[in-house]
Design an enzyme around this catalytic site. Structure first.
Site, PDB file in Angstrom:
ATOM      1  CE1 TYR A  42      -7.017   3.128  -0.948  1.00 25.92           C
ATOM      2  CE2 TYR A  42      -4.196   3.124  -0.512  1.00 25.92           C
ATOM      3  CZ  TYR A  42      -5.835   3.183  -0.600  1.00 25.92           C
ATOM      4  OH  TYR A  42      -5.241   1.055  -1.368  1.00 25.92           O
ATOM      5  CG  ASP A  44      -7.991   3.341  -5.326  1.00 26.43           C
ATOM      6  OD1 ASP A  44      -8.873   3.142  -5.286  1.00 26.43           O
ATOM      7  OD2 ASP A  44      -6.382   2.221  -5.693  1.00 26.43           O
ATOM      8  CD  GLU A  98      -2.823  -0.733   0.038  1.00 26.92           C
ATOM      9  OE1 GLU A  98      -3.337   0.786  -0.683  1.00 26.92           O
ATOM     10  OE2 GLU A  98      -3.763  -1.735  -0.934  1.00 26.92           O
TER      11      GLU A  98
END
Length: 302
Positions: A130, A148, A47
């Protein structure tokens, strides 16, 4: 933007979930961070790396990173400069420092295991809304709205009927994403991954392929005739000649060096002295470069 979004009825939401998840089951890419052996740390590393960076560039760096630092404690034991060195040319190298900081916090606060609690994830250095939701969802199968750029675009088109979402995530988008979440945790986590993959492979920013889309028949934007985007101008990112390019060249010299480098070695990589000095000062201010005595520079040791 006026909040005109209403919470979709469960049946309406399910008409998105079922076909998108079925499509994902058949077409999902076999990516290393999606495999069970990746664990929560592998998901977290991916990520950080995938922010503003395509999968093709991330894959080799990700694999080298996990081979060298298979657990957060392994990374935490190294100098932060080693994280910057291993980051290579992924871009936005402050992400490497933030990931190193998160690894140290995980080691010190959580016994070396990436926490599963969303609030604890949010409290880690370098982790925002996020990333916390993505790790909790993809690594631990929890129910969170994972927003996202790809997911936001899919929801903007399929549910809201506009070509592109706003530049920054809005409260309206968060409300819609939460309303569309399946009630079941495992299904919600699958939906998060599936909608993200749909945006990455089919419902792309420039070349949407509606013929391959499992929800084309109910996409609000397509049914409205694909009205053109009417928001603020969408500007592509430039690189050549920018301070970002200069910073990248300066960091490349330091990454390849085994010892501190003199100012002259840095001066040789960019012809314009004012921009070069500004870029170097920025790297120092960001903690990516450590100045030493006698005009020497190195990647940070602490």
């Amino acid at each position: 933007m006026t909040d005109t979004t209403t919470d979709p009825a469960p049946a309406d939401a399910a008409s998105l979930h079922t076909p998108v998840i079925a499509w994902f089951d058949e077409h999902a890419r076999d990516l290393p961070w999606r495999r069970p052996e990746a664990g929560a740390w592998g998901v977290m590393v991916s990520e950080f790396m995938l922010q503003q960076t395509p999968v093709s560039r991330v894959l080799p760096v990700y694999q080298q990173w996990l081979a060298r630092w298979p657990r957060p404690a392994d990374l935490a034991a190294e100098a932060p400069g080693e994280a910057v060195r291993a980051w290579g040319r992924l871009g936005y190298p402050r992400r490497a420092l933030r990931l190193h900081g998160a690894a140290k916090a995980i080691t010190e606060r959580h016994g070396g295991d990436v926490p599963s609690d969303h609030a604890q994830l949010l409290s880690l250095p370098g982790i925002g809304e996020y990333t916390a939701a993505a790790v909790a969802s993809f690594a631990y199968g929890q129910r969170h709205a994972v927003l996202d750029t790809n997911v936001r675009r899919v929801l903007a088109r399929a549910a809201t009927g506009i070509q592109y979402p706003p530049t920054a995530t809005t409260a309206v988008e968060r409300k819609l994403a939460r309303a569309l979440l399946p009630d079941d945790e495992a299904t919600a986590a699958r939906w998060a991954a599936a909608s993200m993959e749909l945006g990455a492979l089919v419902c792309t920013a420039k070349n949407e392929d509606c013929a391959r889309c499992p929800i084309a028949a109910r996409c609000a934007w397509r049914l409205a005739g694909k009205p053109a985007y009417e928001g603020p101008a969408r500007r592509g990112q430039t690189y050549a000649g920018t301070d970002r390019q200069v910073r990248g060249r300066l960091l490349a010299v330091l990454r390849e060096a085994v010892a501190p480098v003199p100012q002259s070695a840095l001066d040789a990589v960019w012809h314009e002295p004012v921009q070069r000095a500004r870029a170097l000062d920025g790297l120092v201010a960001d903690g990516l470069v450590e100045p030493l005595e006698n005009g020497l520079y190195r990647l940070p040791h602490s």
